[in-house]
Motif scaffolding. Sequence first.
Motif, mmCIF file in Angstrom:
data_model
loop_
_atom_site.group_PDB
_atom_site.id
_atom_site.type_symbol
_atom_site.label_atom_id
_atom_site.label_comp_id
_atom_site.label_asym_id
_atom_site.label_seq_id
_atom_site.Cartn_x
_atom_site.Cartn_y
_atom_site.Cartn_z
ATOM 1 N N UNK A 45 1.195 -1.253 -0.085
ATOM 2 C CA UNK A 45 0.209 -0.335 0.560
ATOM 3 C C UNK A 45 0.751 1.692 0.183
ATOM 4 N N UNK A 46 0.215 2.590 -0.446
ATOM 5 C CA UNK A 46 1.741 3.685 -1.016
ATOM 6 C C UNK A 46 0.388 4.824 0.120
ATOM 7 N N UNK A 47 1.363 5.614 1.182
ATOM 8 C CA UNK A 47 0.615 6.356 1.548
ATOM 9 C C UNK A 47 1.053 8.068 1.335
ATOM 10 N N UNK A 48 0.189 8.879 0.887
ATOM 11 C CA UNK A 48 0.574 10.185 1.168
ATOM 12 C C UNK A 48 0.879 10.795 2.597
ATOM 13 N N UNK A 49 1.723 10.898 2.672
ATOM 14 C CA UNK A 49 2.414 11.744 4.109
ATOM 15 C C UNK A 49 2.353 13.425 4.118
ATOM 16 N N UNK A 50 2.409 14.161 2.963
ATOM 17 C CA UNK A 50 2.782 15.113 2.981
ATOM 18 C C UNK A 50 1.841 15.916 4.000
ATOM 19 N N UNK A 51 0.375 16.012 3.955
ATOM 20 C CA UNK A 51 -0.505 17.235 4.529
ATOM 21 C C UNK A 51 0.493 16.621 6.029
ATOM 22 N N UNK A 52 0.570 15.085 6.723
ATOM 23 C CA UNK A 52 0.914 14.655 8.059
ATOM 24 C C UNK A 52 1.809 15.799 8.119
ATOM 25 N N UNK A 53 2.595 15.863 7.261
ATOM 26 C CA UNK A 53 4.307 16.440 7.486
ATOM 27 C C UNK A 53 4.250 17.835 7.510
ATOM 28 N N UNK A 54 3.343 18.238 6.809
ATOM 29 C CA UNK A 54 3.604 19.648 6.351
ATOM 30 C C UNK A 54 3.048 20.083 7.170
ATOM 31 N N UNK A 55 1.659 19.518 8.338
ATOM 32 C CA UNK A 55 1.038 19.984 9.101
ATOM 33 C C UNK A 55 1.141 20.007 11.321
ATOM 34 N N UNK A 56 3.149 19.245 11.077
ATOM 35 C CA UNK A 56 4.035 19.388 11.762
ATOM 36 C C UNK A 56 4.775 20.185 11.423
ATOM 37 N N UNK A 57 5.298 20.884 10.123
ATOM 38 C CA UNK A 57 6.422 22.104 9.922
ATOM 39 C C UNK A 57 6.130 23.065 10.917
ATOM 40 N N UNK A 58 4.317 23.518 10.717
ATOM 41 C CA UNK A 58 3.592 24.166 11.123
ATOM 42 C C UNK A 58 3.738 24.595 12.799
ATOM 43 N N UNK A 59 3.512 22.946 13.097
ATOM 44 C CA UNK A 59 3.304 22.857 14.717
ATOM 45 C C UNK A 59 4.628 22.967 15.337
#
Lengths: 147, 147, 147
Positions: A17-31
């Motif tokens: 399975x292939x997952x898109x981590x971009x939103x999680x990582x972008x959120x964390x950068x802002x946090x």
Amino acid sequence: MKIKSELLNIETETGIQIYNLTPKVQDWIERVGLQNGQITLFSRHTTTALAINEYEERLLVDIKAYLNKLAPENDRYLHNDLHLRVVPPDEPMNAHSHLMAMTLSTSEVIPVMDSKLALGTWQSLLFFELDGPRQRTVLVQALGEFE
Amino acid sequence: MKIKSELLNIETETGIQIYNLTPKVQDWIERVGLQNGQITLFSRHTTTALAINEYEERLLVDIKAYLNKLAPENDRYLHNDLHLRVVPPDEPMNAHSHLMAMTLSTSEVIPVMDSKLALGTWQSLLFFELDGPRQRTVLVQALGEFE
Amino acid sequence: MKIKSELLNIETETGIQIYNLTPKVQDWIERVGLQNGQITLFSRHTTTALAINEYEERLLVDIKAYLNKLAPENDRYLHNDLHLRVVPPDEPMNAHSHLMAMTLSTSEVIPVMDSKLALGTWQSLLFFELDGPRQRTVLVQALGEFE
């Protein structure tokens, strides 16, 4: 310059399975407040992997077919002779998953500018489960100048 | 310790082409004054890639043949069914280029010592156009101690 | 935040061999006193490579068979026409080794937390000799907060 780290947890589905981590990582950068610097992504398993490419539904099918062509699950692998190894009772036959992981990446470094991942238009951070389902972790590090 | 970034522009030729970025990156290191640290190279497209290897004319032909063998342009790919996707009118049939890119690298980190890329004798920083011609960018980051 | 670098020397055996660098790198982290940050590993040759995966005896045989399947030594390669190139008298016919190296990795970045490589349970830092025997070097950089 500082460095901050976090473990992302990913509960995966069966097989490849292939997952898109971009939103999680972008959120964390802002946090955490990283403004300029870089993100290191690190896949912490021998049958998971990373890549940076397009998260397009039909391409994901092509990618799985490609990996299966390079390292077919049913080829003969010595690693799958479980009776010749000291292994736990639930050890899977997953030599092909290891080979796929080595063809992809374990670590990726992505520049961050003005608090944004400096990705190109079609790029996404892809996490590959190659022998699911499992509980998985990806380590994310932010390095640079913070707010 | 500081971090500095720059976009390199690369105008590529048709099909699959391999470019040697070493002189451009070494020049930039001297221009920004990085003395000790590291360079991160980041390919910002889903049909371009990076690798670090020998820039030798005949090997470049072998590398292209190898990529074409692994991911032949004319195989059947779902991503190439453009009539089943929402795409611009000039969308290319380039699934093979995505697969080649994922077999190579998107990010590379190269140590810098005494203002020089700490490459081995035969190593060059290679940029792969896998679906040209196009206007492309590579992001370069310098991290470490500057003059 | 600081950065420290060291060259590791590796004397390799004939043909394709896989070495586990984890103990050497973990020792070095403790010797230089890196507490939190990251390690960059950089393979300094065009016929060596890195990967992060399981160091299991039978899997190592599968990995070699996989690399030989992708890039067979005896395929026809232009790089192996030594009479058409300007080369030293001991130049080997090693196009396949270059192709294997590009399928694996040249650089890897591994997070370090509490003075330990933040590897998953089965992960080891693997160094690939793809055209041995030779004297080889791997560059290790420690970046972050030191004791």
